[in-house]
Write a protein that holds these residues in place. Structure first.
Motif, PDB file in Angstrom:
ATOM      1  N   ASN A   9      -2.299  -0.989 -27.263  1.00 33.43           N
ATOM      2  CA  ASN A   9      -3.833  -1.342 -27.638  1.00 33.43           C
ATOM      3  C   ASN A   9      -4.317  -2.115 -26.467  1.00 33.43           C
ATOM      4  N   ILE A  10      -3.767  -2.336 -25.340  1.00 29.28           N
ATOM      5  CA  ILE A  10      -4.182  -3.334 -24.139  1.00 29.28           C
ATOM      6  C   ILE A  10      -4.775  -2.151 -23.154  1.00 29.28           C
ATOM      7  N   ARG A  11      -6.002  -2.399 -22.911  1.00 36.01           N
ATOM      8  CA  ARG A  11      -6.809  -1.494 -21.804  1.00 36.01           C
ATOM      9  C   ARG A  11      -5.757  -1.472 -20.618  1.00 36.01           C
ATOM     10  N   ASN A  12      -5.866  -0.343 -20.049  1.00 35.83           N
ATOM     11  CA  ASN A  12      -5.091   0.004 -18.897  1.00 35.83           C
ATOM     12  C   ASN A  12      -5.225  -0.935 -17.763  1.00 35.83           C
ATOM     13  N   SER A  13      -6.497  -1.392 -17.433  1.00 31.79           N
ATOM     14  CA  SER A  13      -6.904  -2.268 -16.487  1.00 31.79           C
ATOM     15  C   SER A  13      -6.201  -3.715 -16.676  1.00 31.79           C
ATOM     16  N   THR A  14      -6.189  -4.068 -17.884  1.00 34.28           N
ATOM     17  CA  THR A  14      -5.601  -5.241 -18.210  1.00 34.28           C
ATOM     18  C   THR A  14      -4.034  -5.462 -17.888  1.00 34.28           C
ATOM     19  N   ARG A  15      -3.342  -4.026 -18.226  1.00 35.76           N
ATOM     20  CA  ARG A  15      -1.981  -3.921 -17.949  1.00 35.76           C
ATOM     21  C   ARG A  15      -1.718  -4.062 -16.391  1.00 35.76           C
ATOM     22  N   LEU A  16      -2.732  -3.389 -15.826  1.00 32.52           N
ATOM     23  CA  LEU A  16      -2.581  -3.529 -14.362  1.00 32.52           C
ATOM     24  C   LEU A  16      -2.588  -4.689 -13.804  1.00 32.52           C
ATOM     25  N   ASN A  17      -3.642  -5.412 -14.380  1.00 31.49           N
ATOM     26  CA  ASN A  17      -3.911  -6.746 -13.655  1.00 31.49           C
ATOM     27  C   ASN A  17      -2.583  -7.636 -14.011  1.00 31.49           C
ATOM     28  N   HIS A  18      -2.260  -7.694 -15.399  1.00 32.45           N
ATOM     29  CA  HIS A  18      -1.101  -8.237 -15.642  1.00 32.45           C
ATOM     30  C   HIS A  18       0.237  -8.113 -14.765  1.00 32.45           C
ATOM     31  N   PHE A  19       0.597  -7.022 -14.681  1.00 34.54           N
ATOM     32  CA  PHE A  19       1.473  -6.221 -13.861  1.00 34.54           C
ATOM     33  C   PHE A  19       1.482  -7.076 -12.208  1.00 34.54           C
ATOM     34  N   ALA A  20       0.340  -6.928 -11.752  1.00 33.72           N
ATOM     35  CA  ALA A  20      -0.135  -7.327 -10.296  1.00 33.72           C
ATOM     36  C   ALA A  20       0.248  -9.019 -10.869  1.00 33.72           C
ATOM     37  N   ASN A  21      -0.116  -9.680 -11.514  1.00 29.78           N
ATOM     38  CA  ASN A  21       0.263 -11.101 -11.510  1.00 29.78           C
ATOM     39  C   ASN A  21       1.603 -11.135 -11.679  1.00 29.78           C
ATOM     40  N   LEU A  22       2.483 -10.420 -12.202  1.00 19.18           N
ATOM     41  CA  LEU A  22       4.106 -10.479 -12.194  1.00 19.18           C
ATOM     42  C   LEU A  22       4.544 -10.325 -10.794  1.00 19.18           C
ATOM     43  N   VAL A  23       3.841  -9.324 -10.249  1.00 18.99           N
ATOM     44  CA  VAL A  23       4.514  -9.049  -8.879  1.00 18.99           C
ATOM     45  C   VAL A  23       4.069 -10.302  -7.860  1.00 18.99           C
ATOM     46  N   ARG A  45       7.456   0.129 -16.364  1.00 19.50           N
ATOM     47  CA  ARG A  45       7.624   1.185 -17.520  1.00 19.50           C
ATOM     48  C   ARG A  45       7.075   0.622 -18.592  1.00 19.50           C
ATOM     49  N   LYS A  46       7.182  -0.595 -18.975  1.00 18.02           N
ATOM     50  CA  LYS A  46       6.599  -1.075 -20.119  1.00 18.02           C
ATOM     51  C   LYS A  46       5.108  -0.983 -20.204  1.00 18.02           C
ATOM     52  N   PHE A  47       4.400  -1.261 -18.888  1.00 16.75           N
ATOM     53  CA  PHE A  47       2.964  -1.246 -18.934  1.00 16.75           C
ATOM     54  C   PHE A  47       2.485   0.249 -18.457  1.00 16.75           C
ATOM     55  N   ASP A  48       3.432   1.074 -18.418  1.00 18.16           N
ATOM     56  CA  ASP A  48       2.847   2.551 -17.836  1.00 18.16           C
ATOM     57  C   ASP A  48       2.239   2.439 -16.424  1.00 18.16           C
ATOM     58  N   VAL A  49       2.712   1.740 -15.783  1.00 14.89           N
ATOM     59  CA  VAL A  49       2.198   1.624 -14.424  1.00 14.89           C
ATOM     60  C   VAL A  49       2.557   2.776 -13.619  1.00 14.89           C
ATOM     61  N   SER A  50       1.870   3.671 -12.843  1.00 11.30           N
ATOM     62  CA  SER A  50       2.186   4.758 -12.204  1.00 11.30           C
ATOM     63  C   SER A  50       2.991   4.530 -10.920  1.00 11.30           C
ATOM     64  N   LYS A  51       3.664   5.370 -10.470  1.00 11.72           N
ATOM     65  CA  LYS A  51       4.210   5.085  -8.940  1.00 11.72           C
ATOM     66  C   LYS A  51       3.234   4.590  -7.878  1.00 11.72           C
TER      67      LYS A  51
END
Length: 143
Positions: A9-23, A45-51
């Motif tokens: 249910n989370i918007r793609n941009s939010t997932r990418l930003n969260h993943f970037a915070n993790l990195v 994988r959890k956040f569906d981040v493409s390669k």
């Protein structure tokens, strides 16, 4: 609702930003350690981040902003993910603590809430436990 449904249910941009915070947290000491990379791959994988997005984020994770999240449970879950990255080496250094507090405020916690949650989290992360336990612990008033 399962954790997987929650993240769908989370918007793609939010997932990418969260993943970037993790990195960004993983790289705060100048290098991403193998155990951090393993966890990052799991989160990708959890956040569906493409390669392609994964590589772009690795190049400059700080270029992705932190987005405030309306749901307190979702903010805690994002914070929990960030704490998992920090504690791959079983400790939180001063730089990591500074960043995690900054991220907590960026996610929508007040500075006071962030301080309390981070201090409680530091007590917990010496052991392994589930998000459900973490959520109940953070929400309790007796600690």
């Amino acid at each position: 609702m399962s954790r997987e449904d929650f993240y769908e249910n989370i918007r793609n941009s939010t997932r990418l930003n969260h993943f970037a915070n993790l990195v960004n947290l993983a790289a705060v000491d100048g290098v991403i350690k193998p155990e951090e990379e393993k966890l990052l791959k799991r989160f990708s994988r959890k956040f569906d981040v493409s390669k392609a997005d994964y590589e772009r984020i690795l190049e400059n994770p700080a270029s992705f902003p932190v987005h405030a999240i309306n749901s307190k449970t979702q903010r805690l879950e994002f914070l929990f993910d960030l704490l998992l990255i920090i504690y791959t080496d079983h400790e939180m250094d001063q730089t990591e603590e500074f960043l995690i507090k900054k991220y907590a405020v960026g996610l929508g916690f007040s500075e006071e809430q962030a301080h309390v949650i981070i201090n409680k989290s530091k007590k917990l992360f010496e052991n392994n436990f589930s998000f459900d336990f973490y959520h109940r612990f953070i929400e309790s008033d007796d600690n």
